[in-house]
Design an enzyme around this catalytic site. Structure first.
Site, PDB file in Angstrom:
ATOM      1  N   ALA A  10       0.823  -1.201   0.000  1.00 22.47           N
ATOM      2  CA  ALA A  10       0.000   0.000   0.000  1.00 22.47           C
ATOM      3  C   ALA A  10       0.863   1.260   0.000  1.00 22.47           C
ATOM      4  O   ALA A  10       1.933   1.301   0.606  1.00 22.47           O
ATOM      5  CB  ALA A  10      -0.923   0.003   1.211  1.00 22.47           C
TER       6      ALA A  10
ATOM      7  N   LEU B 254       2.999  -1.573   4.067  1.00 28.37           N
ATOM      8  CA  LEU B 254       3.458  -0.305   3.502  1.00 28.37           C
ATOM      9  C   LEU B 254       4.573  -0.577   2.504  1.00 28.37           C
ATOM     10  O   LEU B 254       5.636  -1.065   2.860  1.00 28.37           O
ATOM     11  CB  LEU B 254       3.937   0.617   4.633  1.00 28.37           C
ATOM     12  CG  LEU B 254       4.027   2.112   4.332  1.00 28.37           C
ATOM     13  CD1 LEU B 254       3.956   2.915   5.624  1.00 28.37           C
ATOM     14  CD2 LEU B 254       5.304   2.456   3.591  1.00 28.37           C
ATOM     15  N   CYS B 255       4.308  -0.234   1.255  1.00 29.60           N
ATOM     16  CA  CYS B 255       5.182  -0.654   0.154  1.00 29.60           C
ATOM     17  C   CYS B 255       6.608  -0.125   0.293  1.00 29.60           C
ATOM     18  O   CYS B 255       7.565  -0.807  -0.062  1.00 29.60           O
ATOM     19  CB  CYS B 255       4.583  -0.179  -1.171  1.00 29.60           C
ATOM     20  SG  CYS B 255       5.274  -1.027  -2.624  1.00 29.60           S
ATOM     21  N   TYR B 256       6.754   1.096   0.810  1.00 24.71           N
ATOM     22  CA  TYR B 256       8.083   1.694   0.890  1.00 24.71           C
ATOM     23  C   TYR B 256       9.000   0.989   1.887  1.00 24.71           C
ATOM     24  O   TYR B 256      10.206   1.224   1.893  1.00 24.71           O
ATOM     25  CB  TYR B 256       7.968   3.179   1.247  1.00 24.71           C
ATOM     26  CG  TYR B 256       8.044   4.090   0.040  1.00 24.71           C
ATOM     27  CD1 TYR B 256       9.112   4.952  -0.144  1.00 24.71           C
ATOM     28  CD2 TYR B 256       7.054   4.083  -0.924  1.00 24.71           C
ATOM     29  CE1 TYR B 256       9.184   5.790  -1.245  1.00 24.71           C
ATOM     30  CE2 TYR B 256       7.113   4.910  -2.020  1.00 24.71           C
ATOM     31  CZ  TYR B 256       8.181   5.759  -2.178  1.00 24.71           C
ATOM     32  OH  TYR B 256       8.243   6.573  -3.277  1.00 24.71           O
TER      33      TYR B 256
END
Length: 263
Positions: free
Chosen positions: A77, A138-140
């Site tokens: 996300a 969380l993609c990062y």
């Protein structure tokens, strides 16, 4: 041949519809496409296979006036903050040299567009898998071959999808990072604002620059990364617009797709 589409801020649903429309139309075109765009309102995007309820705070997203959209690509996300992110999408024919590489190799090659752009702007950056192997919501915080890192912190990541005709990769260039807002909309158990600040950065921390100058550098950077010597700037074709409108109505504005991943 590379077509450059400089797009304005668009609705999150429509941004994803346009990217997919360009990919689905690639077989009928004689050029690849780089599209640069922003978001209005802010969007929270899910990776193709993510569980929405387990990954994001759906009601908080609505309360803040943001829109939740599921990407056609994988990954985790992301918050796409209005005014504070430039997103790129690259669509290549599978005949392209980069598209014949593995997903990891091609993702890294395409992400060099961000690398070269930031170097043009005078920043010291590199590409490496910065995050963890764990599948964070969380993609990062996930590690990827296309992570662009500035001062030891991730400023850009990307995700990719392919069909039997074309490759689509889209990625982000964060301009300003506000961890408190990210944690309001994305579920990241045990992750603090300070932890995110140590791992993620926005370009405006390092340079005072206008959007038009960033876009100009991005066009130059991706032209170099994609090894294109014939470049032209254009808008979407009428067929792409029609297809994007249909995808917007039937797929990307549908809760069935965005919440459940079902078309």
């Amino acid at each position: 041949m590379l077509r450059i589409v400089i797009d304005g801020p668009r609705d999150p649903f429509y941004n994803m519809a346009i990217d997919e429309a360009i990919m689905l139309s690639r077989e009928k075109a004689n050029y690849n496409t780089l599209r640069l765009y922003m978001w209005s309102p802010s969007g929270v995007s899910l990776g193709r296979s993510q569980n929405a309820k387990n990954s994001v705070y759906i009601e908080k997203i609505k309360e803040l006036g943001f829109k939740l959209v599921r990407r056609p690509t994988g990954g985790g996300a992301l918050l796409h903050p209005e005014d504070y992110e430039i997103t790129y999408s690259v669509v290549l024919s599978l005949d392209n040299e980069i598209a014949r590489m593995s997903v990891d190799e091609s993702a890294s090659e395409i992400a060099k567009g961000i690398l070269y752009a930031l170097q043009i702007l005078g920043e010291n950056v590199n590409i490496r898998g910065l995050g963890d192997k764990e599948k964070h919501n969380l993609c990062y915080l996930r590690s990827g071959s296309s992570d662009v890192v500035i001062a030891g912190r991730k400023i850009s990541g990307s995700a990719q999808v392919r069909d039997d005709k074309a490759l689509l990769q889209h990625g982000t260039l964060l301009l300003k990072f506000e961890p408190e807002t990210w944690l309001k909309v994305i579920k990241a158990p045990g992750v603090t604002e300070d932890f995110l600040k140590d791992r993620i950065a926005g370009l405006f921390e390092f340079i005072d620059i206008g959007i038009s100058d960033i876009l100009e550098a991005l066009v130059k950077g991706f032209t170099k990364a994609l090894n294109e010597d014939r470049v032209f700037t254009s808008s979407l074709t009428s067929n792409e617009v029609q297809l994007a409108n249909r995808l917007y109505r039937e797929k990307y504005s549908s809760e069935r797709w965005n919440l459940l991943g079902i078309q």
